[in-house]
Design a protein around this motif. Structure first.
Motif, PDB file in Angstrom:
ATOM      1  N   PRO A 177       0.736  -1.165   0.016  1.00 14.46           N
ATOM      2  CA  PRO A 177      -0.055   0.018   0.019  1.00 14.46           C
ATOM      3  C   PRO A 177       0.809   1.286  -0.063  1.00 14.46           C
ATOM      4  O   PRO A 177       0.534   2.152  -0.507  1.00 14.46           O
ATOM      5  N   ALA A 178       2.011   1.439   0.500  1.00 18.53           N
ATOM      6  CA  ALA A 178       2.876   2.262   0.764  1.00 18.53           C
ATOM      7  C   ALA A 178       3.745   2.585  -0.776  1.00 18.53           C
ATOM      8  O   ALA A 178       4.517   3.611  -0.932  1.00 18.53           O
ATOM      9  N   GLY A 179       3.804   1.601  -1.628  1.00 17.15           N
ATOM     10  CA  GLY A 179       4.420   1.717  -2.855  1.00 17.15           C
ATOM     11  C   GLY A 179       5.125   0.346  -3.275  1.00 17.15           C
ATOM     12  O   GLY A 179       4.939  -0.396  -2.868  1.00 17.15           O
ATOM     13  N   ARG A 180       6.098   0.488  -4.022  1.00 17.40           N
ATOM     14  CA  ARG A 180       6.777  -0.478  -4.565  1.00 17.40           C
ATOM     15  C   ARG A 180       8.204  -0.552  -4.023  1.00 17.40           C
ATOM     16  O   ARG A 180       9.110   0.520  -4.282  1.00 17.40           O
ATOM     17  N   PHE A 181       8.663  -1.722  -3.411  1.00 15.09           N
ATOM     18  CA  PHE A 181      10.008  -1.648  -2.633  1.00 15.09           C
ATOM     19  C   PHE A 181      10.902  -2.882  -3.114  1.00 15.09           C
ATOM     20  O   PHE A 181      10.184  -4.021  -2.951  1.00 15.09           O
ATOM     21  N   GLU A 182      12.117  -2.937  -2.983  1.00 12.86           N
ATOM     22  CA  GLU A 182      12.891  -3.745  -3.150  1.00 12.86           C
ATOM     23  C   GLU A 182      12.737  -4.349  -1.812  1.00 12.86           C
ATOM     24  O   GLU A 182      13.097  -3.721  -0.521  1.00 12.86           O
ATOM     25  N   ALA A 183      13.041  -5.563  -1.521  1.00 16.69           N
ATOM     26  CA  ALA A 183      12.926  -6.166  -0.037  1.00 16.69           C
ATOM     27  C   ALA A 183      13.749  -7.495  -0.054  1.00 16.69           C
ATOM     28  O   ALA A 183      14.020  -8.284  -1.099  1.00 16.69           O
ATOM     29  N   VAL A 184      14.337  -7.512   1.005  1.00 13.14           N
ATOM     30  CA  VAL A 184      15.213  -8.774   1.483  1.00 13.14           C
ATOM     31  C   VAL A 184      14.457  -9.442   2.429  1.00 13.14           C
ATOM     32  O   VAL A 184      13.828  -9.310   3.605  1.00 13.14           O
ATOM     33  N   ARG A 185      14.104 -10.994   2.148  1.00 16.37           N
ATOM     34  CA  ARG A 185      13.196 -11.647   2.940  1.00 16.37           C
ATOM     35  C   ARG A 185      14.027 -12.756   3.689  1.00 16.37           C
ATOM     36  O   ARG A 185      14.865 -13.272   3.165  1.00 16.37           O
ATOM     37  N   VAL A 186      13.638 -13.059   4.936  1.00 20.92           N
ATOM     38  CA  VAL A 186      14.211 -13.873   5.797  1.00 20.92           C
ATOM     39  C   VAL A 186      12.730 -14.577   6.489  1.00 20.92           C
ATOM     40  O   VAL A 186      12.065 -13.990   7.120  1.00 20.92           O
ATOM     41  N   GLU A 187      13.227 -15.902   6.810  1.00 23.24           N
ATOM     42  CA  GLU A 187      12.313 -16.952   7.443  1.00 23.24           C
ATOM     43  C   GLU A 187      12.790 -17.106   8.822  1.00 23.24           C
ATOM     44  O   GLU A 187      13.923 -17.368   8.975  1.00 23.24           O
ATOM     45  N   VAL A 188      11.900 -16.917   9.695  1.00 22.14           N
ATOM     46  CA  VAL A 188      12.235 -17.222  11.143  1.00 22.14           C
ATOM     47  C   VAL A 188      11.394 -18.272  11.623  1.00 22.14           C
ATOM     48  O   VAL A 188      10.166 -18.217  11.274  1.00 22.14           O
ATOM     49  N   THR A 189      12.111 -19.201  12.434  1.00 20.91           N
ATOM     50  CA  THR A 189      11.032 -20.214  13.063  1.00 20.91           C
ATOM     51  C   THR A 189      11.646 -20.327  14.646  1.00 20.91           C
ATOM     52  O   THR A 189      12.798 -20.034  14.980  1.00 20.91           O
ATOM     53  N   GLU A 190      10.595 -20.832  15.295  1.00 25.64           N
ATOM     54  CA  GLU A 190      11.028 -21.034  16.955  1.00 25.64           C
ATOM     55  C   GLU A 190      11.866 -22.268  17.034  1.00 25.64           C
ATOM     56  O   GLU A 190      11.545 -23.131  16.317  1.00 25.64           O
ATOM     57  N   THR A 191      12.888 -22.395  17.801  1.00 25.20           N
ATOM     58  CA  THR A 191      13.545 -23.664  17.881  1.00 25.20           C
ATOM     59  C   THR A 191      12.692 -24.536  18.625  1.00 25.20           C
ATOM     60  O   THR A 191      12.944 -25.744  18.118  1.00 25.20           O
ATOM     61  N   ASP A 192      11.773 -24.420  19.382  1.00 29.60           N
ATOM     62  CA  ASP A 192      10.999 -25.557  20.192  1.00 29.60           C
ATOM     63  C   ASP A 192       9.507 -25.635  19.320  1.00 29.60           C
ATOM     64  O   ASP A 192       8.899 -26.598  19.685  1.00 29.60           O
ATOM     65  N   ASP A 193       9.246 -24.984  18.281  1.00 26.18           N
ATOM     66  CA  ASP A 193       8.252 -25.045  17.554  1.00 26.18           C
ATOM     67  C   ASP A 193       8.193 -24.809  16.047  1.00 26.18           C
ATOM     68  O   ASP A 193       7.725 -23.532  15.691  1.00 26.18           O
ATOM     69  N   PRO A 194       8.964 -25.644  15.292  1.00 26.48           N
ATOM     70  CA  PRO A 194       9.234 -25.412  13.796  1.00 26.48           C
ATOM     71  C   PRO A 194       7.916 -25.126  13.010  1.00 26.48           C
ATOM     72  O   PRO A 194       8.016 -24.448  11.901  1.00 26.48           O
ATOM     73  N   GLU A 195       6.803 -25.403  13.574  1.00 24.22           N
ATOM     74  CA  GLU A 195       5.489 -25.267  12.887  1.00 24.22           C
ATOM     75  C   GLU A 195       4.946 -23.596  12.833  1.00 24.22           C
ATOM     76  O   GLU A 195       4.178 -23.407  12.038  1.00 24.22           O
ATOM     77  N   ARG A 196       5.674 -22.905  13.734  1.00 24.02           N
ATOM     78  CA  ARG A 196       5.426 -21.489  13.932  1.00 24.02           C
ATOM     79  C   ARG A 196       6.645 -20.715  12.975  1.00 24.02           C
ATOM     80  O   ARG A 196       7.883 -20.838  13.782  1.00 24.02           O
ATOM     81  N   ARG A 197       6.279 -20.160  11.922  1.00 22.10           N
ATOM     82  CA  ARG A 197       7.223 -19.470  11.236  1.00 22.10           C
ATOM     83  C   ARG A 197       6.698 -18.060  10.898  1.00 22.10           C
ATOM     84  O   ARG A 197       5.655 -17.937  10.675  1.00 22.10           O
ATOM     85  N   MET A 198       7.727 -17.063  10.615  1.00 15.22           N
ATOM     86  CA  MET A 198       7.278 -15.967  10.133  1.00 15.22           C
ATOM     87  C   MET A 198       8.533 -15.534   8.889  1.00 15.22           C
ATOM     88  O   MET A 198       9.587 -16.047   8.949  1.00 15.22           O
ATOM     89  N   VAL A 199       7.762 -14.829   8.173  1.00 14.61           N
ATOM     90  CA  VAL A 199       8.558 -14.422   7.032  1.00 14.61           C
ATOM     91  C   VAL A 199       8.754 -12.949   6.954  1.00 14.61           C
ATOM     92  O   VAL A 199       7.770 -12.347   6.801  1.00 14.61           O
ATOM     93  N   PHE A 200       9.826 -12.515   7.174  1.00 13.69           N
ATOM     94  CA  PHE A 200      10.070 -10.914   7.349  1.00 13.69           C
ATOM     95  C   PHE A 200      10.470 -10.325   5.925  1.00 13.69           C
ATOM     96  O   PHE A 200      11.493 -10.908   5.432  1.00 13.69           O
ATOM     97  N   SER A 201      10.237  -9.063   5.512  1.00 14.32           N
ATOM     98  CA  SER A 201      10.673  -8.573   4.447  1.00 14.32           C
ATOM     99  C   SER A 201      11.122  -7.385   4.889  1.00 14.32           C
ATOM    100  O   SER A 201      10.476  -6.395   5.161  1.00 14.32           O
ATOM    101  N   PHE A 202      12.479  -7.089   4.824  1.00 11.23           N
ATOM    102  CA  PHE A 202      13.229  -6.133   5.487  1.00 11.23           C
ATOM    103  C   PHE A 202      13.612  -4.840   4.193  1.00 11.23           C
ATOM    104  O   PHE A 202      14.009  -5.482   3.134  1.00 11.23           O
ATOM    105  N   HIS A 203      13.681  -3.664   4.560  1.00  9.43           N
ATOM    106  CA  HIS A 203      14.401  -2.659   3.174  1.00  9.43           C
ATOM    107  C   HIS A 203      15.951  -3.287   3.318  1.00  9.43           C
ATOM    108  O   HIS A 203      16.460  -2.899   4.497  1.00  9.43           O
TER     109      HIS A 203
END
Length: 227
Positions: free
Chosen positions: A160-186
């Motif tokens: 919604p804020a525009g078109r951005f280049e992003a670096v994506r990284v996946e994060v998982t909890e060490t004791d619950d790998p079924e919970r994961r997050m994908v972050f997109s950073f500038h």
């Protein structure tokens, strides 16, 4: 605290969550607003401000919906490592809440989770870790948390804020790998989160997307690198 409420402060206020390349970008002050959508809750706005405080940096993130609200504030030093100096947070549900605080002594060993979010963005851009890559930090109560992460790719995001280049990284909890997050950073503004997806048990449960951005050092309401 009910699980849906824990999701907001623990994973998005972060999580609502070191060695860095010498070529990492310098921090820049910014004010960012996001639209947060979590399954079972009404959508809401999240605000994130990164500002300079003398030689230090301060991260302030907050969110609120009809019956719940949360806020975190972190003061840290940026150098070869990100070192926390002070952390404060507060959460409430239907008018009942609690405040938390961590001082420099408690944070001497590990950063708080706001500083950890900033550090994760720097690591994602540097991409100099040999898997498994792990990030350790303290939660709002001062307890150690550990997450594993790996860089995915670099791509263009339409937000919604525009078109951005992003670096994506996946994060998982060490004791619950079924919970994961994908972050997109500038890639050029450390600590600036562009988007986030939260997945559990193979399903997407929440997402965050940048809606407004002001770079305070320039006064421009735009990204330093739009395509």
């Amino acid at each position: 605290m009910p699980p849906p409420l824990r999701l907001c402060p623990s994973l998005l206020l972060l999580l609502l969550v070191f060695v860095v390349s010498a070529h990492a970008a310098e921090p820049r002050p910014f004010d960012a607003r996001y639209r947060l959508e979590v399954a079972g809750w009404p959508s809401t706005t999240v605000e994130h401000r990164l500002s300079r405080d003398g030689l230090n940096w301060q991260s302030d993130m907050r969110a609120a919906i009809a019956v719940a609200r949360g806020r975190e504030r972190s003061l840290f030093i940026v150098g070869e490592v990100t070192r926390s100096l002070y952390y404060a947070s507060g959460y409430s549900l239907m008018g009942i809440g609690k405040d938390y605080e961590l001082g420099q002594e408690a944070l001497a060993r590990l950063p708080d989770r706001q500083a950890a979010l900033f550090e994760l963005s720097r690591r994602a851009v540097a991409d100099d870790c040999n898997p498994p890559c792990r990030l350790r930090y303290l939660d709002h109560r001062g307890r150690e948390e550990r997450v594993d992460y790996h860089r995915l790719d670099q791509r263009i995001l339409e937000l919604p804020a525009g078109r951005f280049e992003a670096v994506r990284v996946e994060v998982t909890e060490t004791d619950d790998p079924e919970r994961r997050m994908v972050f997109s950073f500038h890639p050029e503004v450390p600590g600036l989160l562009l988007a986030m997806e939260y997945h559990r048990d193979g399903k997407q449960k929440g997402r965050l997307a940048l809606t407004d951005l002001i770079l305070s050092d320039t006064g421009l309401a735009s990204s330093p690198k739009k395509n």
